[in-house]
Design an enzyme around this catalytic site. Structure first.
Site, PDB file in Angstrom:
ATOM      1  N   GLU A 193      37.430  78.615  73.402  1.00 47.93           N
ATOM      2  CA  GLU A 193      37.283  80.100  74.363  1.00 47.93           C
ATOM      3  C   GLU A 193      35.402  80.071  73.920  1.00 47.93           C
ATOM      4  OE1 GLU A 193      39.570  84.070  72.546  1.00 47.93           O
ATOM      5  OE2 GLU A 193      40.304  82.127  72.403  1.00 47.93           O
TER       6      GLU A 193
ATOM      7  N   ASP B  96      36.927  94.388  71.166  1.00 48.71           N
ATOM      8  CA  ASP B  96      36.698  93.512  69.956  1.00 48.71           C
ATOM      9  C   ASP B  96      36.287  94.088  68.985  1.00 48.71           C
ATOM     10  OD1 ASP B  96      36.983  90.251  70.501  1.00 48.71           O
ATOM     11  OD2 ASP B  96      35.410  91.212  72.831  1.00 48.71           O
TER      12      ASP B  96
ATOM     13  N   TYR C  73      49.694  83.318  74.009  1.00 48.40           N
ATOM     14  CA  TYR C  73      47.967  84.431  73.255  1.00 48.40           C
ATOM     15  C   TYR C  73      49.345  85.367  72.123  1.00 48.40           C
ATOM     16  CZ  TYR C  73      43.329  85.736  70.910  1.00 48.40           C
ATOM     17  OH  TYR C  73      42.130  85.922  70.199  1.00 48.40           O
TER      18      TYR C  73
END
Lengths: 262, 395
Positions: A49, A60, A173
């Protein structure tokens, strides 16, 4: 079957779970990123990734945020990352997935972006701020260019899982924890019940990410999914070792490989 | 607007999956309560008894005579409890949070006005409150930090990125993904994912509704021009909304041009921005190479934002509203002008609207009427204006 799914399938036959490491493109520079990709592939990673730096990566945590800023300060743009991928593709066919924010694709031009992905053989993209309700605008071009838009499910997704998995591509995911990416001491989510729902509907491979940083943790968690994703722990190694991170990354990946053996 | 929160191509819900169920829950709750008589009554009482609504529509006679053109009225949102229009939206959202059974509200703030309003409403309704504020803004608006703490809120200085409003929004959104179960995110402007732009606009639309009624009482006709400052755009949207159908009424939003829109230091999103996707919405944003969000600048912490609400983007594209820039210098001059001529110290944000009104009033005939939304009072800005002018204060 897409390259991503084939890679999962191969791992399965080898009696292993998939390992998906994450690196931020251009941290500390693109030449180093290229070397890290080779090292991680050589150590047995299933998919790699690649984070495309963005000023405001809202999904994030601090570790990856800082890596984004370091890369942006080096003047890394998506075009430079595409050039790097084109180089990488001469040496390896390991599936590559971009993690980027919706605006990066939109700014580049959606059609142009997916055509470029196809040209340099980027296999999929993960867009944390693109829930399935908003995917349509991207989907037509993605499908045409055979780029998988990876869907995410979170601990809060519940009944949405059915809808999300219906047209999910590549792999699913599975976000292990609430909040943002980053290392955690423990994962609080009831993964057992989350995966009961996922497994009821999901027909493609699953990978668990967010907060997985140790081989022992991966060993405990591998029973739930077909693979694990590790981001912040790797980015932290790169932060510490800079251009010299190849060795520590290889070692880390090898530990993960051992932990993920069935 | 359509059912999925789109204004033309603008709007939408570009947020992480973790928040999607919460945003749907909010949408459902808002749809229910906005038509619920008891809720509406409770909010009306709060508006009247707590905020002090309706706010005055004041004829600025001296200013009108001095400029010698159009008649100028000021919508006195600065007289609201907590000193700005922000309280309108916050009372609505925090009341909704309480109805939804949430125990905690979080908010972002730029100048501190929205933070103070949220802390106030949380104190009133017995919810805990945490406000995220860019570190640079905590310095520019130190008094408001202490004010929020007095009201029982926790203020968290955000030390990432440009350390201003944009980063405060990022931090608040991230906190929401951490504690989405018990936490209500009280967004301060007509921005973010659907239903926020609609909900905030609805709670703020009281401004325009009152103006319409007050104007008909005072002048027997509708105003010709409405002027409001625009950061995210909540006070402007609140003023404009009830007039959108009255096509003869001109709607003007004034953006922060900082040191000038041809310099790098401004926050003029419509003048200089491009369509993009950020903070949960598709709208205009100031962007850097590669689609990163550009750093922005304004003397006003409340207008120091790289985006604009999606409904404004739509009003701009359809040419129903016009968006113009005003510089720091023009805003400071207007700040001083209104203080001296009317004895009213406007917020530096609202001073941008005053600055543009001064510019156009002189070119309009005496029969024309301008309404300026005086969205906040300027007490909070006195120290920073002194700094701007190089005056040393010993506080």
């Amino acid at each position: 079957m897409s390259n991503i799914q084939k890679a999962f399938e191969k791992k399965k036959q080898e009696g292993q779970k998939a390992f998906i490491p994450f690196v931020t493109a251009g941290d500390p520079n693109l030449e180093a990123t290229e070397k890290f990709i080779y090292a991680l592939e050589k150590a047995g990673s299933t998919i790699i990734e690649i984070g495309i730096p963005f000023s405001d990566p809202i999904a994030d945590g601090p570790v990856i945020q800082k890596a984004n800023i370091r890369a942006l300060e080096k003047g890394i743009t998506i075009d430079k990352v595409f050039d790097m991928v084109a180089k990488v593709r001469k040496l390896t066919k390991v599936p590559l997935v971009f993690l980027l924010y919706a605006n990066t694709v939109y700014y580049y031009g959606i059609e142009k972006f997916f055509k470029k992905c196809k040209e340099v053989e980027v296999d999929g993209i993960i867009v944390p701020d693109l829930p399935f309700e908003e995917k349509e605008e991207f989907n037509a071009y993605a499908t045409e260019c055979e780029v998988d838009i990876i869907s995410l499910v979170a601990p809060t997704s519940k009944e949405r899982i059915k809808e999300i998995t219906k047209d999910a591509r590549g792999f699913l995911y599975c976000v292990s924890s609430m909040g943002v990416t980053g290392t955690r001491n423990s994962i609080q989510t009831d993964l057992k019940s989350m995966f009961e729902t996922i497994n009821e509907y999901c027909k493609i491979p699953t990978a668990l990410g967010f907060g997985i940083s140790y081989a022992d943790q991966a060993k405990d968690l591998k029973k739930y999914a077909d693979g694990v994703i590790v981001g912040s722990a790797i980015v932290k190694l790169i932060e510490e070792h800079g251009e010299e991170a190849e060795m520590p990354l290889t070692q880390f990946a090898q530990e993960m490989m051992t932990a993920l053996q069935d | 607007m359509d059912n999925t929160g789109r204004y033309g191509v603008f709007g939408g819900q570009y947020i992480p999956e973790t928040l999607m169920n919460a945003i749907h829950e909010l949408d459902e709750a808002y749809k229910y309560y906005k038509n619920n008589e008891a809720f509406k009554e409770e909010l009306k009482v709060l508006f009247e008894e707590y905020t002090g609504r309706p706010s005055l529509l004041y004829f600025a006679k001296k200013m009108t005579e001095d400029l010698g053109g159009a008649k100028i009225y000021l919508k006195r949102e600065d007289l609201n409890h907590t000193g700005s229009h922000k309280i309108n939206n916050v009372l609505g959202q925090v009341l909704l949070a309480k109805k939804m059974g949430k125990k905690r509200v979080i908010a972002e703030t730029g100048a501190g006005q929205h933070g103070v309003a949220t802390a106030t409403a949380a104190a009133l309704m017995g919810l805990t409150c945490e406000v995220f504020m860019g570190e640079e803004d905590t310095v520019r608006q130190a008094l408001n930090v202490f004010r929020m703490e007095l009201l029982g809120a926790k203020v968290t200085a955000v030390k990432t990125g440009t350390r201003t409003l944009k980063d405060a929004v990022n931090a608040a959104m991230q906190e929401w993904t951490r504690r989405v179960d018990d936490t209500f995110y009280c967004i301060g402007s007509v921005m973010g994912p659907h239903p926020y732009p609609e909900m905030v606009r609805d709670f703020q639309s009281i401004i325009g509704k009152e103006v319409k009624m007050q104007m008909l009482q005072k002048e027997g006709k509708l105003p010709d021009t409405l002027i409001a400052c625009v950061g995210g755009g909540s006070n402007a949207m609140g003023l404009f909304y009830d007039f959108i159908k009255d096509e003869e009424v001109e709607l003007i939003g004034v953006e922060a041009a900082g040191e000038g829109i041809d310099t790098e230091n401004h926050a003029a999103t419509i003048s200089k921005g491009e369509i993009g996707i950020f903070h949960g919405m598709k709208s205009y944003f100031l962007q850097a190479e590669g689609g990163s969000i550009a750093p922005v600048y304004s003397i006003s912490a409340g207008l120091d934002y790289p985006g604009i609400g999606p409904e404004h983007a739509y009003l701009h594209d359809t040419k129903r509203a016009y968006y113009v820039p005003a510089t720091d210098k023009e805003a400071v001059a207007a700040f001083e002008y209104l203080s001296k001529i009317e004895g009213i110290i406007p917020a530096i944000e609202s001073s941008h609207a005053v600055a543009y009104a001064i510019k156009i009033a002189t070119q309009m005939s005496k029969e024309k009427i301008i309404v300026i939304n005086l969205s906040g009072r300027g007490d909070k800005d006195v120290a920073s204006i002194a700094r701007y002018k190089g005056v040393e204060l010993n506080e």
